[in-house]
Scaffold this motif. Structure first.
Motif, PDB file in Angstrom:
ATOM      1  N   LYS A 104       0.832  -1.211   0.000  1.00  0.00           N
ATOM      2  CA  LYS A 104       0.000   0.000   0.000  1.00  0.00           C
ATOM      3  C   LYS A 104       0.866   1.260   0.000  1.00  0.00           C
ATOM      4  N   ALA A 105       1.954   1.235   0.754  1.00  0.00           N
ATOM      5  CA  ALA A 105       2.846   2.395   0.794  1.00  0.00           C
ATOM      6  C   ALA A 105       3.519   2.607  -0.565  1.00  0.00           C
TER       7      ALA A 105
ATOM      8  N   GLU B 199       2.276   1.695  -3.466  1.00  0.00           N
ATOM      9  CA  GLU B 199       1.241   2.183  -4.375  1.00  0.00           C
ATOM     10  C   GLU B 199       1.121   3.703  -4.284  1.00  0.00           C
ATOM     11  N   GLN B 200       1.145   4.214  -3.080  1.00  0.00           N
ATOM     12  CA  GLN B 200       1.045   5.661  -2.888  1.00  0.00           C
ATOM     13  C   GLN B 200       2.227   6.390  -3.516  1.00  0.00           C
ATOM     14  N   ARG B 201       3.415   5.818  -3.367  1.00  0.00           N
ATOM     15  CA  ARG B 201       4.612   6.451  -3.930  1.00  0.00           C
ATOM     16  C   ARG B 201       4.596   6.408  -5.453  1.00  0.00           C
TER      17      ARG B 201
ATOM     18  N   GLY C 185       1.860   6.016  -7.339  1.00  0.00           N
ATOM     19  CA  GLY C 185       0.647   6.606  -7.889  1.00  0.00           C
ATOM     20  C   GLY C 185      -0.144   5.663  -8.750  1.00  0.00           C
TER      21      GLY C 185
ATOM     22  N   ASP D 299      -2.362   1.579  -8.739  1.00  0.00           N
ATOM     23  CA  ASP D 299      -2.903   0.472  -7.961  1.00  0.00           C
ATOM     24  C   ASP D 299      -2.274  -0.822  -8.448  1.00  0.00           C
TER      25      ASP D 299
END
Length: 273
Positions: free
Chosen positions: A150-151, A153-155, A157, A159
């Motif tokens: 999840k971390a 994915e955030q970095r 941008g 899914d």
């Protein structure tokens, strides 16, 4: 005479108090073992071409080795702060002495065995927890791995879609056992326009990760990741983490790493950073 007797008694009491204080201080000074440092060394040291110490781990590893030596599982000359193959073998013997088998006796320290080994000798700090099993896209992973994905994915941008998870013994023959334990994932690249950026994000949060292509093996294009310092990891996955630290590609050919270069960190180090 009374003054002399009183002085002698005062000296004796003061000495006893000092002795007690020193004893308390010695007890308080019992060594501690940083589990993060020990496990990171266990990921890296066995695959090094030399006996170098993993930065920040030497003192903790040496305390663990002293405990193994005290149980006649490790030769005293191997107590050097380097968690090499001899220490791995000794630790695996200790795990088996506790009744563990399989992946639980691979020589990779877990919280339970490390704490048990330290009874009366040291305390464990910075304990690593992989958490309970969960699912992502229908694939089994542990909570630590899920949080890492999840971390990343955030970095990145984007899914991610997990196509193979962990604890999948014998599930995919081409995986060579890397997914038998925890911390291993395969991620689809079908909807990822920039796989290199995705690999970079995974590495930045603590994965040893690579973009695998059909030219490298019998598989479709995907991203393969190993969550560094996952204490449920299979020996095959540990070897890939070792390759990553050595700057290699984690494949049987042990070629040079073809992924983006980042500072190699664990999940715990990333969170602190």
């Amino acid at each position: 005479m009374r003054k002399m007797a009183f002085a002698a008694m005062f000296t004796a009491l003061s000495g006893a108090a000092l002795t007690g204080t020193m004893a308390a201080g010695q007890a308080a000074a019992a060594p501690s073992v940083n589990m993060e440092a020990v496990v990171k060394a266990a990921m890296w040291d066995p695959y090094k071409p030399d006996q170098s110490i993993t930065p920040g781990s030497g003192d903790s590893v040496k305390v663990v080795e002293q405990a193994l030596a005290a149980k006649n599982l490790l030769d005293g000359k191997q107590v050097d702060g380097h968690f090499g193959t001899s220490t791995v073998t000794a630790y695996a013997k200790y795990q088996k002495s506790l009744g563990h088998s399989g992946l639980a006796a691979s020589g990779l320290p877990g919280t339970g065995s490390l704490t048990e080994l330290g009874k009366g000798r040291y305390t464990v700090t910075a304990a690593i927890s992989v958490g309970s099993k969960t699912t992502m896209d229908g694939q089994t992973v542990n909570k630590r791995t899920a949080d890492m994905i999840k971390a990343a994915e955030q970095r990145a941008g984007v899914d991610f879609t997990v196509t193979q998870g962990s604890y999948n013994a014998g599930g995919v023959g081409a995986s060579g056992g890397t997914h038998d334990g925890g911390g291993a994932v395969d991620i689809s690249v079908k909807n990822i326009s920039n796989p290199t950026a995705a690999v970079k994000a995974l590495r930045e949060v603590g994965f040893a990760a690579w973009h695998r292509t059909p030219s490298q093996g019998d598989w479709v294009a995907h991203i393969h990741g190993i969550a560094i310092s996952d204490t449920d990891m299979s020996p095959q996955a540990q070897a890939q983490a070792g390759d990553y630290f050595k700057g290699l590609n984690g494949l049987a050919n042990h070629n040079s790493d073809d992924g983006p270069q980042v500072k190699k960190v664990t999940w715990e180090e990333f969170k602190r950073g």
